[in-house]
Design an enzyme around this catalytic site. Sequence first.
Site, mmCIF file in Angstrom:
data_model
loop_
_atom_site.group_PDB
_atom_site.id
_atom_site.type_symbol
_atom_site.label_atom_id
_atom_site.label_comp_id
_atom_site.label_asym_id
_atom_site.label_seq_id
_atom_site.Cartn_x
_atom_site.Cartn_y
_atom_site.Cartn_z
ATOM 1 N N GLY A 175 0.733 -1.343 0.080
ATOM 2 C CA GLY A 175 0.079 -0.028 0.007
ATOM 3 C C GLY A 175 0.717 1.396 0.034
ATOM 4 O O GLY A 175 0.285 2.380 0.323
ATOM 5 N N HIS A 196 0.055 1.839 -13.030
ATOM 6 C CA HIS A 196 0.611 0.657 -13.786
ATOM 7 C C HIS A 196 2.073 0.863 -14.070
ATOM 8 O O HIS A 196 2.541 2.149 -14.342
ATOM 9 C CB HIS A 196 0.077 0.188 -14.979
ATOM 10 C CG HIS A 196 0.537 -0.767 -15.699
ATOM 11 N ND1 HIS A 196 0.214 -2.142 -15.451
ATOM 12 C CD2 HIS A 196 1.479 -0.887 -16.887
ATOM 13 C CE1 HIS A 196 0.912 -2.924 -16.031
ATOM 14 N NE2 HIS A 196 1.741 -2.371 -16.749
HETATM 15 C C1 GAR Z 1 3.037 -0.689 -7.655
HETATM 16 O O1 GAR Z 1 4.154 -0.851 -8.170
HETATM 17 C C2 GAR Z 1 1.970 -0.724 -8.790
HETATM 18 O O2 GAR Z 1 2.278 0.223 -9.723
HETATM 19 C C3 GAR Z 1 2.003 -1.909 -9.030
HETATM 20 O O3 GAR Z 1 1.940 -2.811 -8.023
HETATM 21 C C4 GAR Z 1 2.866 -2.110 -6.672
HETATM 22 C C5 GAR Z 1 2.135 -1.971 -5.665
HETATM 23 O O4 GAR Z 1 3.079 -1.286 -4.649
HETATM 24 N N1 GAR Z 1 0.776 -2.326 -9.821
HETATM 25 C C6 GAR Z 1 0.483 -3.498 -10.854
HETATM 26 O O5 GAR Z 1 1.477 -4.088 -11.112
HETATM 27 C C7 GAR Z 1 -0.943 -3.483 -11.258
HETATM 28 N N2 GAR Z 1 -1.095 -4.554 -12.269
HETATM 29 P P1 GAR Z 1 2.139 -0.811 -3.222
HETATM 30 O O6 GAR Z 1 1.318 -1.762 -2.783
HETATM 31 O O7 GAR Z 1 3.324 -0.536 -2.389
HETATM 32 O O8 GAR Z 1 1.380 0.620 -3.967
#
Ligand code: GAR
Length: 196
Positions: free
Chosen positions: A12, A109
């Site tokens: 998150g 993304h």
């Molecule tokens: C982030 O890098 C986001 O861009 C990616 O997951 C991570 C979540 O990190 N999203 C995807 O790959 C969507 N397909 P976070 O939970 O620390 O925000």
Amino acid sequence: TKRVAILISGGGSNMVALADSMTGDHPARPCLVLANTAGAGGLARAAERGIPTAVVDHRPFGKDRPAFEAELTRVLEEARPDILCLAGFMRVLTEGFVTRWQGRMLNIHPSLLPKYRGLHTHARAIEAGDAEHGCTVHEVTPELDGGPILGQASLPILAEDTPESLAARVLPLEHRLYPEALRRFAGGDRRRFTLA
Ligand code: GAR
């Protein structure tokens, strides 16, 4: 003031960046952080900030995505969000759910879309020999990672980069890009921008 629900699956960090940006004259405030697993580390970080949290576990629904999404919708509607932000939410959403929220749902993304929809974006950019990589905030449409682009931020790929080192440099860029995109979107500005 617009009400924003943030959907997460993991740590998150993007949710925290969004939540912490919604202060002062910002046109939106967080109304809910929802995770599809009780193990999502972001839930505690939302609770620390006084944001209501909810879990809708996808696992009991098995392959029945519409049933999972019906429960998602029920819980979301109780929070009356104007905008949904997907922030590392790792469930593919069906056309039915997406259509219901279309024009009100954003996603971040980790690639320069339209390059590298889907997973393993950092490895794919390195393998392709790209000079640049980055992240994109876009509106969610039924086409996976294919909706209108709101904002992008980029950085150079270094010769010594691994998928992990690249991801570690893109993530802080995401934390700058997503709040800027949400601020503009919540204020009614949907023009495409590039983060300086
Ligand atoms: C982030 O890098 C986001 O861009 C990616 O997951 C991570 C979540 O990190 N999203 C995807 O790959 C969507 N397909 P976070 O939970 O620390 O925000």
